[in-house]
Design an enzyme around this catalytic site. Structure first.
Site, PDB file in Angstrom:
ATOM      1  N   ASP A   1       0.847  -1.177   0.000  1.00 39.46           N
ATOM      2  CA  ASP A   1       0.000   0.000   0.000  1.00 39.46           C
ATOM      3  C   ASP A   1       0.895   1.244   0.000  1.00 39.46           C
ATOM      4  O   ASP A   1       2.095   1.153   0.299  1.00 39.46           O
ATOM      5  CB  ASP A   1      -0.879  -0.050   1.263  1.00 39.46           C
ATOM      6  CG  ASP A   1      -1.705   1.194   1.465  1.00 39.46           C
ATOM      7  OD1 ASP A   1      -2.336   1.652   0.498  1.00 39.46           O
ATOM      8  OD2 ASP A   1      -1.717   1.716   2.597  1.00 39.46           O
TER       9      ASP A   1
ATOM     10  N   ASP B   1      -0.446   5.108   0.919  1.00 39.91           N
ATOM     11  CA  ASP B   1      -0.786   6.123   1.919  1.00 39.91           C
ATOM     12  C   ASP B   1      -0.754   5.542   3.326  1.00 39.91           C
ATOM     13  O   ASP B   1      -1.373   4.501   3.596  1.00 39.91           O
ATOM     14  CB  ASP B   1      -2.176   6.699   1.641  1.00 39.91           C
ATOM     15  CG  ASP B   1      -2.218   7.534   0.368  1.00 39.91           C
ATOM     16  OD1 ASP B   1      -2.996   8.484   0.323  1.00 39.91           O
ATOM     17  OD2 ASP B   1      -1.464   7.231  -0.583  1.00 39.91           O
TER      18      ASP B   1
END
Length: 269
Positions: free
Chosen positions: A60, A62
């Protein structure tokens, strides 16, 4: 030593006096239970030996590879950060449908100049400590590193290149006449799509689950954390911690390099 179904064997220092590793035979649950009391003071990652032979890392972006939520930062330029940040937090906790929440937040950016993206990247976005070392070190050891983001290509392409990822998957903002329209182009990279990308990458290389590491922090990452042989949560939401095989709660991303038995002298810059 035998403890609650756990057979503990060889130990060694990864970094003398600082980071050690302990080999054991038995199930992961028994090892997690044996070290439960340590986790208030230090990161203890219980990983299968196969993690050291990983050939694919899927992460991922953020709040995982960077310290920000990009959509919240854009919302600040648009003067709607409190509204957007509240929706972001509820989505990452798993309280909202991700796609619906994303489209709702993006709609609030309508009319925002595309020039703020460059300003945001230059002045606000900060890589997580150790992220660059982690990605570049694993790539130097033959691991394909893939960034999958529920955020936007406008950020992810730049961040992915800076940190050293091989490939980037993210969502696309629609921009017309230099301004955001409040819409998205194409399919959405959500929880299911992240897991599908992981499986597509693994299938294309003929990899088994044990050869895959996934990294994330929120509910949107849970499916890929579960599919990977080693799912690592990072300073994460409770739901992601529960789904992961291990959680980094105190240190930075170099904790994972240590957990993989890679000493500081072998880290890439």
């Amino acid at each position: 030593m035998h403890q609650a179904g756990l057979v503990v064997g060889e130990s060694r220092w990864v970094e003398p006096g600082q980071v050690g590793e302990l080999h054991f035979a038995g199930n992961r649950a028994a090892a997690d239970a044996a070290f439960a009391d340590w986790r208030d003071r230090a990161d203890v990652l219980v990983l299968d030996d196969g993690a050291r032979e990983a050939r694919l890392l899927v992460s991922d972006m953020d709040s995982t590879m960077i310290a920000n939520e990009c959509i919240d930062e854009l919302a600040d330029y648009a003067g709607v950060k409190p509204q957007v940040a509240e929706i972001t937090e509820r989505a990452m906790q798993g309280e909202l449908d991700f796609e619906a929440a994303l489209r709702e937040r993006v709609a609030l950016l309508k009319g925002l100049s595309e020039h703020v993206i460059g300003d945001c990247l230059g002045h606000r976005i900060q890589p997580m400590p150790g992220a660059r070392r982690l990605v570049r070190t694993l790539r130097s050891r033959g691991v394909d590193c893939v960034l999958v983001s529920g955020g936007f290509h406008s950020f992810a392409d730049v961040i992915g290149a800076e940190l050293g990822f091989n490939a980037v998957y993210a969502n696309r903002l629609v921009i017309e006449h230099g301004h955001m329209t409040g819409a998205l182009e194409g399919g959405i990279v959500d929880a299911a799509r992240k897991a599908a990308i992981l499986q597509e990458q693994a299938g294309g290389q003929g990899l088994e689950s044990a050869q895959i590491i996934a990294l994330g922090d929120g509910a949107n990452d849970i499916p890929m954390l579960k599919v990977a042989g080693s799912g690592i949560a990072y300073h994460a939401k409770p739901a992601a911690i529960a789904a992961a095989d291990a959680h980094i709660a105190h240190g930075d991303w170099t904790v994972l390099l240590h957990a993989l038995g890679i000493p500081r002298s072998d880290w890439a810059e």
